[in-house]
Design a protein around this motif. Sequence first.
Motif, PDB file in Angstrom:
ATOM      1  N   LEU A   1      -0.429 -31.794   4.473  1.00 56.37           N
ATOM      2  CA  LEU A   1       1.080 -32.062   4.498  1.00 56.37           C
ATOM      3  C   LEU A   1       1.641 -32.452   5.740  1.00 56.37           C
ATOM      4  O   LEU A   1       0.837 -31.658   6.750  1.00 56.37           O
ATOM      5  N   GLY A   2       3.099 -33.080   5.594  1.00 53.15           N
ATOM      6  CA  GLY A   2       4.267 -33.891   6.624  1.00 53.15           C
ATOM      7  C   GLY A   2       4.910 -32.251   7.010  1.00 53.15           C
ATOM      8  O   GLY A   2       5.352 -31.436   6.538  1.00 53.15           O
ATOM      9  N   THR A   3       5.958 -32.886   8.445  1.00 53.65           N
ATOM     10  CA  THR A   3       6.423 -31.529   8.706  1.00 53.65           C
ATOM     11  C   THR A   3       7.657 -31.757   8.462  1.00 53.65           C
ATOM     12  O   THR A   3       8.095 -32.808   7.866  1.00 53.65           O
TER      13      THR A   3
ATOM     14  N   LEU B   1       9.944 -32.700   1.173  1.00 54.85           N
ATOM     15  CA  LEU B   1       8.172 -32.536   1.626  1.00 54.85           C
ATOM     16  C   LEU B   1       7.157 -33.741   0.926  1.00 54.85           C
ATOM     17  O   LEU B   1       7.765 -34.549   0.119  1.00 54.85           O
TER      18      LEU B   1
ATOM     19  N   GLY C   1       3.255 -35.579   2.052  1.00 57.34           N
ATOM     20  CA  GLY C   1       2.499 -34.675   1.610  1.00 57.34           C
ATOM     21  C   GLY C   1       1.414 -36.199   1.100  1.00 57.34           C
ATOM     22  O   GLY C   1       1.253 -37.262   0.514  1.00 57.34           O
TER      23      GLY C   1
ATOM     24  N   THR D   1       8.174 -20.802   4.762  1.00 55.46           N
ATOM     25  CA  THR D   1       6.307 -21.781   4.210  1.00 55.46           C
ATOM     26  C   THR D   1       6.515 -22.110   2.507  1.00 55.46           C
ATOM     27  O   THR D   1       5.900 -21.227   2.011  1.00 55.46           O
TER      28      THR D   1
ATOM     29  N   SER E   1       3.943 -23.848   0.657  1.00 54.39           N
ATOM     30  CA  SER E   1       2.215 -24.123  -0.036  1.00 54.39           C
ATOM     31  C   SER E   1       2.300 -25.082  -1.268  1.00 54.39           C
ATOM     32  O   SER E   1       3.551 -25.091  -2.275  1.00 54.39           O
TER      33      SER E   1
ATOM     34  N   ALA F   1      -2.629 -26.267   1.240  1.00 59.01           N
ATOM     35  CA  ALA F   1      -2.327 -26.819   2.924  1.00 59.01           C
ATOM     36  C   ALA F   1      -0.508 -25.997   2.410  1.00 59.01           C
ATOM     37  O   ALA F   1      -0.059 -25.860   1.600  1.00 59.01           O
ATOM     38  N   ASP F   2       0.066 -25.682   4.008  1.00 56.10           N
ATOM     39  CA  ASP F   2       1.058 -25.164   3.640  1.00 56.10           C
ATOM     40  C   ASP F   2       1.943 -25.968   4.780  1.00 56.10           C
ATOM     41  O   ASP F   2       1.158 -26.457   5.658  1.00 56.10           O
ATOM     42  N   THR F   3       3.178 -25.835   5.178  1.00 55.41           N
ATOM     43  CA  THR F   3       3.421 -26.228   6.701  1.00 55.41           C
ATOM     44  C   THR F   3       5.329 -25.452   6.040  1.00 55.41           C
ATOM     45  O   THR F   3       5.853 -25.116   5.440  1.00 55.41           O
ATOM     46  N   THR F   4       5.262 -24.963   7.377  1.00 53.60           N
ATOM     47  CA  THR F   4       6.712 -24.191   7.579  1.00 53.60           C
ATOM     48  C   THR F   4       8.169 -24.361   8.319  1.00 53.60           C
ATOM     49  O   THR F   4       7.966 -25.719   9.278  1.00 53.60           O
ATOM     50  N   PHE F   5       9.549 -24.310   8.133  1.00 52.58           N
ATOM     51  CA  PHE F   5      10.466 -25.221   8.346  1.00 52.58           C
ATOM     52  C   PHE F   5      10.907 -23.450   8.533  1.00 52.58           C
ATOM     53  O   PHE F   5      10.939 -22.558   7.976  1.00 52.58           O
TER      54      PHE F   5
END
Length: 211
Positions: free
Chosen positions: A56-58, A70, A72, A162, A164, A177-181
Amino acid sequence: TTVTPPVGQNWSNITSFTMRANANNFYYAGVDNFQFGGGPIQTIVTVNNVAPVVALGTVADIDENGTATLTGSFTDIGLSDSHRLTVDWDDPNNAVNSVFELDDTNNLLGSYSSTDGATLTITGVNLSTGQVDFSVQHQYLDDGISSSPWSGANGSDADSTTISVLVEDDDDESGEADTTFTVNNVAPVVALGTVADIDENGTATLTGSFT
């Protein structure tokens, strides 16, 4: 894949073979140019599934009522596999996940819709590696749990979120995968109109707005 000849058979003169699938997910190697007893030599070869890998991207921080984008990818060298992609948005005011049923990688469309109204856009497909790039958006109406009518603040002017993503292939293997903002609160802005002068014992009328 390495194919080993059955005991007692010499394949030294064989230059090619054809892979044929059967209903049990085994594969038969039928020899193209070398035969014993009038029929092709056969042996059983097991072909293993490879689980998808998710990246995943930022995600850029947003203000409440804003839309997060999002981006990815998932990679699965099984180009004939179809996939289910599930996005958990970690939205305290909307617990519905976005679920997308994708075609096999060889036949992906440009976009797919989820029952929650989200649209997944396929932004790239690499048939050499099995990498599929995607983009999808989600609106966050508030930075934390909303209450109506107002029952007090949630104690934070920004909330960490977050996202997912789970990708499952049609052989029941998956990658995640996961990413947080951050979703920021936005303070209200108040504007008042002019109040007309009144005489004593009169009633003042106040008009205004908040945004």
